[in-house]
Design an enzyme around this catalytic site. Structure first.
Site, PDB file in Angstrom:
ATOM      1  N   LYS A  19      52.280 -28.587  50.627  1.00 46.39           N
ATOM      2  CA  LYS A  19      53.621 -29.010  50.208  1.00 46.39           C
ATOM      3  C   LYS A  19      54.144 -30.117  51.125  1.00 46.39           C
ATOM      4  O   LYS A  19      55.263 -30.608  50.946  1.00 46.39           O
ATOM      5  CB  LYS A  19      54.576 -27.821  50.233  1.00 46.39           C
ATOM      6  CG  LYS A  19      54.277 -26.802  49.128  1.00 46.39           C
ATOM      7  CD  LYS A  19      55.365 -25.750  49.048  1.00 46.39           C
ATOM      8  CE  LYS A  19      55.012 -24.601  48.121  1.00 46.39           C
ATOM      9  NZ  LYS A  19      55.306 -24.855  46.732  1.00 46.39           N
ATOM     10  N   SER A  20      53.347 -30.543  52.110  1.00 49.79           N
ATOM     11  CA  SER A  20      53.816 -31.561  53.047  1.00 49.79           C
ATOM     12  C   SER A  20      54.225 -32.866  52.357  1.00 49.79           C
ATOM     13  O   SER A  20      55.255 -33.449  52.718  1.00 49.79           O
ATOM     14  CB  SER A  20      52.751 -31.840  54.118  1.00 49.79           C
ATOM     15  OG  SER A  20      52.594 -30.708  54.929  1.00 49.79           O
ATOM     16  N   LYS A  70      42.344 -27.890  63.072  1.00 46.28           N
ATOM     17  CA  LYS A  70      43.293 -27.930  64.188  1.00 46.28           C
ATOM     18  C   LYS A  70      42.633 -27.830  65.562  1.00 46.28           C
ATOM     19  O   LYS A  70      43.188 -28.296  66.553  1.00 46.28           O
ATOM     20  CB  LYS A  70      44.327 -26.807  64.033  1.00 46.28           C
ATOM     21  CG  LYS A  70      45.300 -27.080  62.911  1.00 46.28           C
ATOM     22  CD  LYS A  70      46.382 -26.040  62.839  1.00 46.28           C
ATOM     23  CE  LYS A  70      47.291 -26.327  61.665  1.00 46.28           C
ATOM     24  NZ  LYS A  70      48.325 -25.332  61.479  1.00 46.28           N
ATOM     25  N   ASP A 107      53.714 -27.097  65.444  1.00 49.25           N
ATOM     26  CA  ASP A 107      53.767 -25.757  64.849  1.00 49.25           C
ATOM     27  C   ASP A 107      54.572 -24.786  65.726  1.00 49.25           C
ATOM     28  O   ASP A 107      55.310 -23.941  65.200  1.00 49.25           O
ATOM     29  CB  ASP A 107      52.348 -25.181  64.687  1.00 49.25           C
ATOM     30  CG  ASP A 107      51.686 -25.595  63.385  1.00 49.25           C
ATOM     31  OD1 ASP A 107      52.396 -26.065  62.473  1.00 49.25           O
ATOM     32  OD2 ASP A 107      50.456 -25.448  63.276  1.00 49.25           O
ATOM     33  N   GLY A 129      45.697 -12.628  62.778  1.00 50.78           N
ATOM     34  CA  GLY A 129      45.011 -13.923  62.732  1.00 50.78           C
ATOM     35  C   GLY A 129      44.830 -14.486  64.129  1.00 50.78           C
ATOM     36  O   GLY A 129      45.626 -14.193  65.037  1.00 50.78           O
ATOM     37  N   GLY A 131      43.627 -18.018  64.567  1.00 49.54           N
ATOM     38  CA  GLY A 131      43.239 -19.413  64.362  1.00 49.54           C
ATOM     39  C   GLY A 131      44.216 -20.367  65.031  1.00 49.54           C
ATOM     40  O   GLY A 131      44.910 -20.003  65.983  1.00 49.54           O
ATOM     41  N   LEU A 215      53.700 -16.583  57.815  1.00 52.65           N
ATOM     42  CA  LEU A 215      53.545 -18.046  57.868  1.00 52.65           C
ATOM     43  C   LEU A 215      53.091 -18.616  56.526  1.00 52.65           C
ATOM     44  O   LEU A 215      53.242 -19.806  56.264  1.00 52.65           O
ATOM     45  CB  LEU A 215      52.523 -18.426  58.953  1.00 52.65           C
ATOM     46  CG  LEU A 215      53.083 -18.730  60.347  1.00 52.65           C
ATOM     47  CD1 LEU A 215      53.874 -17.564  60.881  1.00 52.65           C
ATOM     48  CD2 LEU A 215      51.983 -19.102  61.312  1.00 52.65           C
ATOM     49  N   GLY A 238      57.438 -18.576  55.140  1.00 49.94           N
ATOM     50  CA  GLY A 238      56.790 -19.717  55.790  1.00 49.94           C
ATOM     51  C   GLY A 238      57.478 -21.066  55.607  1.00 49.94           C
ATOM     52  O   GLY A 238      57.076 -22.048  56.226  1.00 49.94           O
TER      53      GLY A 238
HETATM   54  P1  NAP Z   1      42.824 -21.313  60.757  1.00 52.98           P
HETATM   55  O1  NAP Z   1      42.856 -22.091  62.006  1.00 52.98           O
HETATM   56  O2  NAP Z   1      41.707 -21.551  59.788  1.00 52.98           O
HETATM   57  O3  NAP Z   1      42.843 -19.758  61.164  1.00 52.98           O
HETATM   58  C1  NAP Z   1      42.864 -18.733  60.220  1.00 52.98           C
HETATM   59  C2  NAP Z   1      42.751 -17.379  60.919  1.00 52.98           C
HETATM   60  O4  NAP Z   1      42.761 -16.363  59.923  1.00 52.98           O
HETATM   61  C3  NAP Z   1      41.452 -17.212  61.714  1.00 52.98           C
HETATM   62  O5  NAP Z   1      41.680 -16.393  62.815  1.00 52.98           O
HETATM   63  C4  NAP Z   1      40.547 -16.515  60.711  1.00 52.98           C
HETATM   64  O6  NAP Z   1      39.571 -15.677  61.292  1.00 52.98           O
HETATM   65  C5  NAP Z   1      41.535 -15.624  59.999  1.00 52.98           C
HETATM   66  N1  NAP Z   1      41.032 -15.306  58.679  1.00 52.98           N
HETATM   67  C6  NAP Z   1      40.699 -16.155  57.679  1.00 52.98           C
HETATM   68  N2  NAP Z   1      40.266 -15.471  56.596  1.00 52.98           N
HETATM   69  C7  NAP Z   1      40.304 -14.169  56.935  1.00 52.98           C
HETATM   70  C8  NAP Z   1      39.977 -12.958  56.254  1.00 52.98           C
HETATM   71  N3  NAP Z   1      39.513 -12.970  54.996  1.00 52.98           N
HETATM   72  N4  NAP Z   1      40.134 -11.800  56.922  1.00 52.98           N
HETATM   73  C9  NAP Z   1      40.596 -11.776  58.173  1.00 52.98           C
HETATM   74  N5  NAP Z   1      40.948 -12.881  58.884  1.00 52.98           N
HETATM   75  C10 NAP Z   1      40.798 -14.052  58.265  1.00 52.98           C
HETATM   76  O7  NAP Z   1      44.170 -21.500  59.924  1.00 52.98           O
HETATM   77  P2  NAP Z   1      45.638 -21.760  60.498  1.00 52.98           P
HETATM   78  O8  NAP Z   1      45.888 -23.194  60.555  1.00 52.98           O
HETATM   79  O9  NAP Z   1      45.798 -20.912  61.700  1.00 52.98           O
HETATM   80  O10 NAP Z   1      46.540 -21.194  59.286  1.00 52.98           O
HETATM   81  C11 NAP Z   1      46.639 -19.815  59.024  1.00 52.98           C
HETATM   82  C12 NAP Z   1      47.702 -19.565  57.956  1.00 52.98           C
HETATM   83  O11 NAP Z   1      48.979 -19.969  58.420  1.00 52.98           O
HETATM   84  C13 NAP Z   1      47.464 -20.343  56.652  1.00 52.98           C
HETATM   85  O12 NAP Z   1      47.862 -19.544  55.569  1.00 52.98           O
HETATM   86  C14 NAP Z   1      48.396 -21.529  56.771  1.00 52.98           C
HETATM   87  O13 NAP Z   1      48.802 -22.031  55.509  1.00 52.98           O
HETATM   88  C15 NAP Z   1      49.570 -20.871  57.497  1.00 52.98           C
HETATM   89  N6  NAP Z   1      50.350 -21.857  58.239  1.00 52.98           N
HETATM   90  C16 NAP Z   1      51.628 -22.024  57.847  1.00 52.98           C
HETATM   91  C17 NAP Z   1      52.416 -22.926  58.527  1.00 52.98           C
HETATM   92  C18 NAP Z   1      53.842 -23.108  58.116  1.00 52.98           C
HETATM   93  O14 NAP Z   1      54.425 -24.128  58.484  1.00 52.98           O
HETATM   94  N7  NAP Z   1      54.423 -22.173  57.392  1.00 52.98           N
HETATM   95  C19 NAP Z   1      51.901 -23.659  59.613  1.00 52.98           C
HETATM   96  C20 NAP Z   1      50.581 -23.433  59.981  1.00 52.98           C
HETATM   97  C21 NAP Z   1      49.806 -22.523  59.270  1.00 52.98           C
HETATM   98  P3  NAP Z   1      38.342 -16.245  62.170  1.00 52.98           P
HETATM   99  O15 NAP Z   1      38.989 -16.661  63.458  1.00 52.98           O
HETATM  100  O16 NAP Z   1      37.456 -15.073  62.306  1.00 52.98           O
HETATM  101  O17 NAP Z   1      37.777 -17.376  61.373  1.00 52.98           O
END
Ligand code: NAP
Length: 273
Positions: A19-20, A70, A107, A129, A131, A215, A238
């Site tokens: 949505k950015s 990231k 963030d 999470g 990540g 989030l 979020g």
């Molecule tokens: P990321 O760096 O890819 O990290 C995702 C994390 O979730 C990792 O720890 C991953 O595990 C874990 N994960 C993924 N699939 C999984 C599953 N099926 N079961 C268990 N754990 C799982 O992503 P991110 O950038 O941190 O983003 C994470 C979420 O936050 C996304 O939905 C993103 O849209 C949201 N977000 C929202 C905002 C906002 O402004 N609202 C900002 C940033 C992010 P592993 O470490 O084992 O791979």
């Protein structure tokens, strides 16, 4: 759009859901700035070439960085603010006037803004999470004086490394663990996002004054937030973070402060699309 029109973009894989562009275009239009903001699909393998190519494009003002880049971005651009040590993830890259590329994180500040009025000192947070976004959350919570963080993640090793790096007291639990009692529950995993499996947690152990913060913003009302509302727990979705982190990036890309007084209208637009 002309070739030399300034532009910024959001990169990731997948990226179509982002949505950015809606947010940045809304602000560009309201401020009558002649520039563009778009999505760009970049796979992990393409990331180094993408950065090299954009580095030579003077119209490119920078990019927001989302899943899965990231952490990889830390190795590709300069880091004058020490984001690598402080957070361990980058969500924004900005092209300097001299052409150099620097990375930063918006963030952490975007996450904290909607809950900054509460006193988190000494409190217990559960974070799902481990990540890029989770790293920013840990940094922000530490700044806010959090007492303890329990991370629920599928990679326990990664999660305990994050707590150690941040020097935050806490522990790590597997994905299927029962929640401990805590003041704040945050989902920083993609679980619950459109196209991803739902997040299955039982909120019963949370006290009545706990806050649940997801989030994920697509959908805006996740199953987690619905369950929290059913229990009359306070919730944060979020969108506030999305708008907050975007506002900081917008200033870096286009040198102007977004018209935040129009947030209500922007939220409506984001919910409608
Ligand atoms: P990321 O760096 O890819 O990290 C995702 C994390 O979730 C990792 O720890 C991953 O595990 C874990 N994960 C993924 N699939 C999984 C599953 N099926 N079961 C268990 N754990 C799982 O992503 P991110 O950038 O941190 O983003 C994470 C979420 O936050 C996304 O939905 C993103 O849209 C949201 N977000 C929202 C905002 C906002 O402004 N609202 C900002 C940033 C992010 P592993 O470490 O084992 O791979």
């Amino acid at each position: 759009m002309t070739d030399d029109m300034p532009y910024a973009e959001v990169i990731g894989d997948p990226i179509a859901h982002s949505k950015s562009p809606l947010i940045h275009k809304f602000w560009l239009e309201r401020l009558a700035i002649e520039a563009d903001y778009r999505t760009c699909h970049v796979s992990a393998a393409e990331l180094p070439d993408y950065i090299e190519q954009r580095n030579t494009d003077p119209a490119w003002r920078g990019c927001n960085v989302t899943i899965p880049h990231k952490i990889a971005m830390l190795d590709l651009v300069a880091d004058p603010g020490g984001v690598r040590e402080k957070i361990g993830a980058m969500n924004t890259v900005v092209r300097q006037k001299d052409g150099g590329l620097i990375g930063t994180d918006t963030d952490a500040a975007g996450f904290l803004a909607p809950i900054a009025d509460a006193d988190w000192s000494g409190k217990h947070a559960i974070l799902i999470g481990a990540g890029g976004a989770a790293r920013a959350v840990i940094f922000a919570l530490k700044q806010a004086g959090i007492g303890e963080i329990t991370i629920i993640a599928r990679s326990g090793l990664k999660a305990s490394g994050m707590l150690m790096q941040a020097s935050v007291k806490g522990g790590v639990l597997p994905m299927d663990a029962q929640l401990p009692a805590a003041d704040l529950l945050i989902n920083a995993s993609p679980l619950g996002m459109t196209g991803k499996p739902p997040l299955e947690v039982n909120l019963d152990p949370l006290p009545a004054d706990a806050l649940v913060y997801d989030l994920v913003y697509a959908p805006l009302e996740t199953r987690l937030l619905r369950a929290a509302k059913k229990r009359d727990l306070a919730v944060v979705d979020g969108l506030d973070m999305l708008i907050g982190q975007a506002a900081l990036a917008f200033e870096l890309f286009f040198g102007a402060t977004p018209p935040m007084e129009q947030d209500v209208e922007l939220r409506k637009l984001l919910i409608a699309r």
